[in-house]
Enzyme design. Structure first.
Site, PDB file in Angstrom:
ATOM      1  CD  GLU A 178     -23.839 -16.675  45.201  1.00  0.00           C
ATOM      2  OE1 GLU A 178     -24.409 -17.524  44.515  1.00  0.00           O
ATOM      3  OE2 GLU A 178     -23.950 -15.446  45.022  1.00  0.00           O
TER       4      GLU A 178
ATOM      5  CG  HIS B  16     -27.880 -15.938  41.398  1.00  0.00           C
ATOM      6  ND1 HIS B  16     -27.256 -16.975  42.047  1.00  0.00           N
ATOM      7  CD2 HIS B  16     -27.357 -14.810  41.923  1.00  0.00           C
ATOM      8  CE1 HIS B  16     -26.399 -16.500  42.935  1.00  0.00           C
ATOM      9  NE2 HIS B  16     -26.441 -15.169  42.875  1.00  0.00           N
TER      10      HIS B  16
END
Length: 261
Positions: free
Chosen positions: A102, A192
């Site tokens: 990410e 998340h």
């Protein structure tokens, strides 16, 4: 302290001799690297990250590059783990090292926000519920005034549909998250975690720690009944005052987190 200095020497040596032969930016300031290592340890020590999560800092010699650790648990980060990335989140000198999936969160925010010098992505546990519930995260005391009165929530389904793993694994998703963040200091990521930004490593760490603390206190306050949140005016004034004090907890947290070195 000797271990820290030795690690910085190794880091500089590796920086000057990239195995890939790819040209790197000038060696970043040693103090910046030391603070980035410390920030990883602090975030773990303060319960913001566990084995997952990451922090980056914009390169002090080139605003089009940023520094972040290789793919490793934050509490284990050392100076030699720090890598350089361009704003497309390509590693400048990969050398076979694994990198965070990410990382696009960081590169795309730096592109959109020239004022941002440091970025944290975490799965801070007390924050998670506010990304999935109707209750919005709002500052309940002066220490978290930087949250403002409208913390946005990034809904990945709006960008990529319902069939994702919720991870920001490409530039398009990173760009969409950066746009939701906008001019805010914090954005939640539904199901998340969250992203926090600041103009320095100490500031962004401060904000990440107190975002987690505010979420915990807000949840407790909501159990007691109606909550009186900070007004926009209170939040603005308190944020200005507290922003000048971030080095006080930073020095404490850094000493505690690095005491074993």
């Amino acid at each position: 302290m000797r271990l820290i200095q030795h690690a910085l020497v190794l880091f500089v040596a590796a920086w000057l001799s990239p195995a890939s032969g790819t040209a790197q930016t000038a060696v970043p300031d040693a103090g910046l690297v030391e603070d980035l290592v410390a920030a990883n340890r602090i975030l773990f020590d303060q319960g913001v990250v566990d084995g997952f999560g990451h922090i980056s800092v914009r390169h002090d010699k080139d605003p089009n590059r940023y520094l972040m650790a290789r793919n490793i648990a934050p509490a284990l980060v050392k100076a030699e783990d720090i890598m350089e990335f361009d704003l497309d989140s390509n590693a400048v000198d990969l050398r076979g090292r694994r990198i965070y999936l990410e990382r696009f969160i960081h590169g795309e925010i730096y592109k959109l926000r020239p004022d941002v010098k440091a970025v944290i992505h975490s799965h801070s546990p007390s924050v998670i519920p506010f990304g999935v519930a109707r209750a919005r995260l709002q500052p309940i005391y002066h220490m978290s005034a930087f949250l403002g009165t409208d913390v946005p929530v990034f809904e990945i389904r709006d960008v990529a549909g319902a069939g994702t793993d919720l991870l920001v694994r490409n530039a398009a998703l990173g760009r969409a998250l950066a746009q939701v963040l906008g001019s805010h200091t914090v954005a939640l990521m539904r199901g998340h975690g969250s992203v926090t930004v600041g103009n320095s490593i100490p500031q962004v760490v401060f904000r990440a720690v107190y975002t987690e603390m505010n979420a915990r206190l807000q949840a407790e306050a909501m159990r007691l009944g109606t909550v009186t949140f900070l007004t926009p005016e209170e939040a603005e004034k308190a944020a200005e005052t507290i922003d000048g004090q971030v080095m006080r907890p930073w020095e404490l947290w850094k000493r505690k987190a690095m005491k074993a070195e």
